[in-house]
Design a protein around this motif. Structure first.
Motif, PDB file in Angstrom:
ATOM      1  N   MET A 241       0.841  -1.200   0.000  1.00  0.00           N
ATOM      2  CA  MET A 241       0.000   0.000   0.000  1.00  0.00           C
ATOM      3  C   MET A 241       0.875   1.247   0.000  1.00  0.00           C
ATOM      4  N   GLN A 242       1.903   1.226   0.847  1.00  0.00           N
ATOM      5  CA  GLN A 242       2.805   2.379   0.901  1.00  0.00           C
ATOM      6  C   GLN A 242       3.508   2.568  -0.434  1.00  0.00           C
ATOM      7  N   THR A 243       3.848   1.456  -1.075  1.00  0.00           N
ATOM      8  CA  THR A 243       4.549   1.534  -2.351  1.00  0.00           C
ATOM      9  C   THR A 243       3.667   2.155  -3.432  1.00  0.00           C
ATOM     10  N   ILE A 244       2.460   1.614  -3.611  1.00  0.00           N
ATOM     11  CA  ILE A 244       1.661   2.083  -4.749  1.00  0.00           C
ATOM     12  C   ILE A 244       0.990   3.418  -4.470  1.00  0.00           C
ATOM     13  N   LEU A 245       0.791   3.765  -3.197  1.00  0.00           N
ATOM     14  CA  LEU A 245       0.139   5.035  -2.901  1.00  0.00           C
ATOM     15  C   LEU A 245       1.154   6.130  -2.575  1.00  0.00           C
ATOM     16  N   ALA A 246       2.440   5.803  -2.641  1.00  0.00           N
ATOM     17  CA  ALA A 246       3.500   6.780  -2.383  1.00  0.00           C
ATOM     18  C   ALA A 246       3.255   7.515  -1.077  1.00  0.00           C
ATOM     19  N   ASN A 247       2.864   6.763  -0.057  1.00  0.00           N
ATOM     20  CA  ASN A 247       2.541   7.400   1.214  1.00  0.00           C
ATOM     21  C   ASN A 247       3.009   6.517   2.369  1.00  0.00           C
ATOM     22  N   PRO A 248       3.862   7.079   3.244  1.00  0.00           N
ATOM     23  CA  PRO A 248       4.405   6.274   4.334  1.00  0.00           C
ATOM     24  C   PRO A 248       3.363   5.921   5.399  1.00  0.00           C
ATOM     25  N   LEU A 249       2.198   6.560   5.338  1.00  0.00           N
ATOM     26  CA  LEU A 249       1.172   6.298   6.353  1.00  0.00           C
ATOM     27  C   LEU A 249       0.154   5.271   5.891  1.00  0.00           C
ATOM     28  N   ALA A 250       0.243   4.844   4.627  1.00  0.00           N
ATOM     29  CA  ALA A 250      -0.748   3.897   4.126  1.00  0.00           C
ATOM     30  C   ALA A 250      -0.578   2.554   4.819  1.00  0.00           C
ATOM     31  N   SER A 251      -1.690   1.979   5.237  1.00  0.00           N
ATOM     32  CA  SER A 251      -1.696   0.637   5.820  1.00  0.00           C
ATOM     33  C   SER A 251      -3.145   0.182   5.891  1.00  0.00           C
ATOM     34  N   PRO A 252      -3.383  -1.126   6.146  1.00  0.00           N
ATOM     35  CA  PRO A 252      -4.766  -1.586   6.253  1.00  0.00           C
ATOM     36  C   PRO A 252      -5.530  -0.797   7.320  1.00  0.00           C
ATOM     37  N   PHE A 253      -4.799  -0.327   8.320  1.00  0.00           N
ATOM     38  CA  PHE A 253      -5.410   0.399   9.421  1.00  0.00           C
ATOM     39  C   PHE A 253      -5.819   1.801   8.994  1.00  0.00           C
ATOM     40  N   THR A 254      -4.905   2.524   8.360  1.00  0.00           N
ATOM     41  CA  THR A 254      -5.189   3.920   8.016  1.00  0.00           C
ATOM     42  C   THR A 254      -6.099   4.061   6.810  1.00  0.00           C
ATOM     43  N   LEU A 255      -6.238   3.010   6.000  1.00  0.00           N
ATOM     44  CA  LEU A 255      -7.120   3.135   4.846  1.00  0.00           C
ATOM     45  C   LEU A 255      -8.540   2.637   5.148  1.00  0.00           C
ATOM     46  N   GLY A 256      -8.801   2.301   6.396  1.00  0.00           N
ATOM     47  CA  GLY A 256     -10.180   2.001   6.780  1.00  0.00           C
ATOM     48  C   GLY A 256     -10.559   0.536   6.727  1.00  0.00           C
ATOM     49  N   LEU A 257      -9.646  -0.345   6.283  1.00  0.00           N
ATOM     50  CA  LEU A 257      -9.995  -1.762   6.207  1.00  0.00           C
ATOM     51  C   LEU A 257     -10.240  -2.365   7.591  1.00  0.00           C
ATOM     52  N   SER A 258      -9.397  -2.007   8.547  1.00  0.00           N
ATOM     53  CA  SER A 258      -9.556  -2.542   9.899  1.00  0.00           C
ATOM     54  C   SER A 258     -10.829  -2.006  10.537  1.00  0.00           C
ATOM     55  N   ALA A 259     -11.080  -0.705  10.354  1.00  0.00           N
ATOM     56  CA  ALA A 259     -12.281  -0.106  10.931  1.00  0.00           C
ATOM     57  C   ALA A 259     -13.525  -0.753  10.341  1.00  0.00           C
ATOM     58  N   ALA A 260     -13.494  -0.982   9.025  1.00  0.00           N
ATOM     59  CA  ALA A 260     -14.630  -1.624   8.375  1.00  0.00           C
ATOM     60  C   ALA A 260     -14.835  -3.030   8.923  1.00  0.00           C
ATOM     61  N   ALA A 261     -13.726  -3.756   9.109  1.00  0.00           N
ATOM     62  CA  ALA A 261     -13.822  -5.121   9.631  1.00  0.00           C
ATOM     63  C   ALA A 261     -14.432  -5.113  11.027  1.00  0.00           C
ATOM     64  N   SER A 262     -14.009  -4.169  11.865  1.00  0.00           N
ATOM     65  CA  SER A 262     -14.558  -4.077  13.215  1.00  0.00           C
ATOM     66  C   SER A 262     -16.059  -3.833  13.151  1.00  0.00           C
ATOM     67  N   PHE A 263     -16.458  -2.947  12.254  1.00  0.00           N
ATOM     68  CA  PHE A 263     -17.880  -2.642  12.122  1.00  0.00           C
ATOM     69  C   PHE A 263     -18.647  -3.894  11.686  1.00  0.00           C
ATOM     70  N   GLY A 264     -18.104  -4.588  10.703  1.00  0.00           N
ATOM     71  CA  GLY A 264     -18.755  -5.806  10.221  1.00  0.00           C
ATOM     72  C   GLY A 264     -18.896  -6.837  11.326  1.00  0.00           C
ATOM     73  N   ALA A 265     -17.830  -7.006  12.107  1.00  0.00           N
ATOM     74  CA  ALA A 265     -17.864  -7.963  13.210  1.00  0.00           C
ATOM     75  C   ALA A 265     -18.918  -7.545  14.239  1.00  0.00           C
ATOM     76  N   ALA A 266     -18.974  -6.243  14.516  1.00  0.00           N
ATOM     77  CA  ALA A 266     -19.917  -5.746  15.514  1.00  0.00           C
ATOM     78  C   ALA A 266     -21.363  -5.954  15.057  1.00  0.00           C
ATOM     79  N   LEU A 267     -21.591  -5.793  13.750  1.00  0.00           N
ATOM     80  CA  LEU A 267     -22.932  -6.042  13.211  1.00  0.00           C
ATOM     81  C   LEU A 267     -23.401  -7.447  13.603  1.00  0.00           C
ATOM     82  N   ALA A 268     -22.492  -8.403  13.472  1.00  0.00           N
ATOM     83  CA  ALA A 268     -22.835  -9.779  13.812  1.00  0.00           C
ATOM     84  C   ALA A 268     -23.037  -9.948  15.309  1.00  0.00           C
ATOM     85  N   MET A 269     -22.151  -9.324  16.093  1.00  0.00           N
ATOM     86  CA  MET A 269     -22.182  -9.558  17.534  1.00  0.00           C
ATOM     87  C   MET A 269     -23.326  -8.816  18.202  1.00  0.00           C
ATOM     88  N   VAL A 270     -23.652  -7.619  17.711  1.00  0.00           N
ATOM     89  CA  VAL A 270     -24.665  -6.798  18.371  1.00  0.00           C
ATOM     90  C   VAL A 270     -26.057  -7.095  17.822  1.00  0.00           C
TER      91      VAL A 270
END
Lengths: 258, 353
Positions: free
Chosen positions: B96-125
């Motif tokens: 991600m950092q390579t193709i987006l030319a950004n040292p802050l890019a990661s699954p966390f900063t691009l929203g993938l982790s947040a989305a996963a948490s939300f998806g998991a919470a949908l199931a749990m709640v």
């Protein structure tokens, strides 16, 4: 013999036409060719169009070479990658390869190009540590390491000091002579052009207004048309032609200048 | 022109030395990983001596059943999952950092982790399944589906005309906030029990490791790694800037899209299994970059190894810090990782990012 000619070449960004009907006679390899024109005349776009990075009308005719033999060097930009100069040149050499191995011959060609352009002493330096001029020299090495037969360079000397400008232009001229390549350089210093380049293409507002022998192309009239500058072309005491700038042209609407 | 002399080539040798040093660094990381995994397996609520654990690993039939079950069915999957998840998240972050030319890019900063948490919470709640699935698998499948939706959004945006890498990163950050807000809303309405489950899930944990999860994450690594490896030169070139790479003949746009697809898989699956362990995706690649530079021939395995070492070492710490308890690994990664990371960046002081 390697030759390049443009035939009715056009390029546009969206609806805005940047280059229209660019046509040149055959440009012969073995010497340097200059591309001159004011800022925003379309020099970079013309290069990108010839390099096949953007589509458009018309055609680029090549003889003694094909599109794979063409290398384009974009204008200087910062390089933030954690790579050494040596690695960055290897990279340019290995593009298109899927294998990871490097032959002794490939390493030798990297060494050769670094020596040829006077940057062997920078080989182990990290790219982000380089000055603008050093970076530009590295870009030139990256462009020529594959020994391309058609070379397009966008302002290759803009960040270089006077001595390095001479050194690099001489090395480029030698490259053209040795390989018979067509080497087109976008340049701003018309005295450098007169000294180093046998042929000149002049671009104003996306149109090629003159192309041919440098001394025939670079007349005071053309210079006024391109840059809105009054000038004279005279022989200096050593006999080589020099452009002497008198100042901004009195005619208010010089073409190509904004 | 005195300085442009035809001296005998000499830097090829220096370069070969550099390559040899980098190979040594990779071997060193590999050894470190083996050690960390060995310690990881030897630690746990039940106290076994390291030689006994090693004996169980080498010759399982010579030890008693309880020890065999603890080591092979509980500790080993956890230890190996730390390796595959660490390697996947770090590799995803690196590319991600390579193709987006950004040292802050990661699954966390691009929203993938947040989305996963939300998806998991949908199931749990709410017990909502984003994808028809067995109840037992609802949480990971929801998390995966949500993460894929987030990356598809990013992917869709990047195919649009005139979209720059900066825009993509900004959209990612917008996704983080959106999914976090949606998650907070779910938590607000959640029952106490469901709330506890969501909070625990978002802390990240390896305790639900199974051999099945290990196999799936390993399989995705096995698919993605060779695809990246074949593009090693092009991926390295993209770090010289888009125009330069394009001028070298790299199909920048296509490479970016292909990479985004692979990276989405690499990030979404581990996150759906272990929850939010965001830090690895940023730190792993940076450690690899500082140690090995960005030639993908070394950076690619280096990022995987350093991510694996970091998560494995964190797993060790999460067991060792409080005897008898296993702390959530996501917390430890950040608490222990951040100071280490800061020290590394500040002392190395390279100008590359």
């Amino acid at each position: 013999m390697v030759r390049l000619a443009l035939e009715g070449l056009g390029a546009r960004y969206g609806k805005r036409s940047i280059i229209s009907d660019a046509t040149t006679p055959w440009i012969e390899g073995g010497s340097l060719t200059a591309l001159v024109g004011a800022n925003a005349a379309g020099k970079s776009t013309l290069f990108r169009r010839i390099a096949g990075q953007m589509g458009g009308s018309g055609s680029v005719r090549l003889s003694g070479a094909d599109q794979n033999d063409l290398r384009y060097m974009p204008q200087d930009t910062a390089m933030t990658a954690a790579l050494t100069v040596y690695e960055s040149v290897i990279l340019a050499l290995k593009q298109g390869a899927s294998g990871w191995r490097l032959s002794a011959q490939e390493l030798a060609s990297v060494d050769h190009v670094l020596h040829r352009f006077g940057i062997a002493h920078l080989a182990t330096r990290q790219l982000p540590e380089l000055s603008g001029g050093q970076r530009q020299s590295v870009s030139i090495a990256q462009t020529l390491v594959t020994r391309p037969k058609i070379v397009l360079m966008d302002e290759p000397t803009s960040a270089l000091d006077l001595y390095r400008q001479f050194e690099i232009l001489e090395a480029l001229r030698r490259y053209a002579v040795d390989t018979g390549a067509v080497v087109v350089l976008a340049l701003h210093d018309l005295n450098q052009v007169m000294r180093s380049c046998a042929t000149t293409i002049a671009l104003a507002q996306g149109r090629i207004v003159a192309a041919g022998d440098t001394l025939e192309v670079l007349t005071p009239d053309l210079i006024r048309q391109l840059y809105g500058i009054d000038s004279r072309v005279e022989r200096c005491s050593r006999g080589s032609p020099m452009m002497i700038v008198d100042g901004p042209s009195s005619s208010a609407h010089a073409a190509g200048h904004c | 022109m005195a300085s442009i002399a035809n001296d005998a080539p000499q830097h090829a040798g220096t370069y070969r030395g550099l390559v040899a040093r980098r190979l040594m660094v990779l071997v060193g990381l590999g050894v470190l990983l083996l050690l960390s995994v060995a310690v990881d397996v030897s630690l746990g609520p039940a106290r076994y001596a390291l030689p006994d654990v090693l004996k169980t690993l080498v010759a399982p039939n010579t030890v008693d059943l309880q020890m065999r079950v603890v080591v092979w069915d509980i500790r080993m999957p956890m230890a190996i999952l730390a390796v595959t998840v660490g390697a996947s998240l770090s590799l995803a972050g690196a590319q991600m950092q390579t193709i987006l030319a950004n040292p802050l890019a990661s699954p966390f900063t691009l929203g993938l982790s947040a989305a996963a948490s939300f998806g998991a919470a949908l199931a749990m709640v709410l017990g909502v399944a984003l994808f028809p699935a067995a109840v037992g698998l609802m949480v990971p499948i929801n998390a995966f589906a949500a993460a894929m939706i987030a990356s598809l959004l990013i992917f869709g945006l990047s195919t649009m005309r005139g979209v720059t890498v900066e825009t993509i990163v900004l959209l990612g950050i917008a996704l983080v906030f959106t999914f976090n807000a949606a998650l907070a809303l779910l938590q607000y309405f959640a029952s106490e029990q469901a709330l506890a489950a969501v909070v625990f899930w978002t802390m990240g944990s390896l305790t639900k490791a199974t051999w099945g999860k290990v196999a799936i994450t390993a399989a995705i690594l096995a698919i993605c790694t060779p695809l990246f490896a074949r593009r090693a030169w092009a991926l390295t070139a993209i770090r010289l800037g888009e125009t330069r790479a394009a001028a070298m003949g790299v199909p920048v746009k296509r490479l970016r899209l292909e990479t985004l697809v692979l990276v989405s898989l690499l990030a979404a699956v581990p996150v759906s299994f272990v929850g939010t362990i965001g830090f690895i995706g940023i730190v792993g690649p940076h450690v690899a970059r500082l140690l090995l530079g960005e030639d993908q021939r070394f950076f690619l395995p280096g990022a995987m190894l350093s991510g694996a070492v970091i998560l494995s070492a964190t797993s060790v710490l999460s067991k060792a810090l409080l005897p008898g308890a296993v702390l959530p690994i996501g917390i430890i990664t950040a608490l222990v990782g951040v100071p280490f990371f800061m020290a590394l960046i500040l002392t190395k002081g390279r100008k590359a990012w």
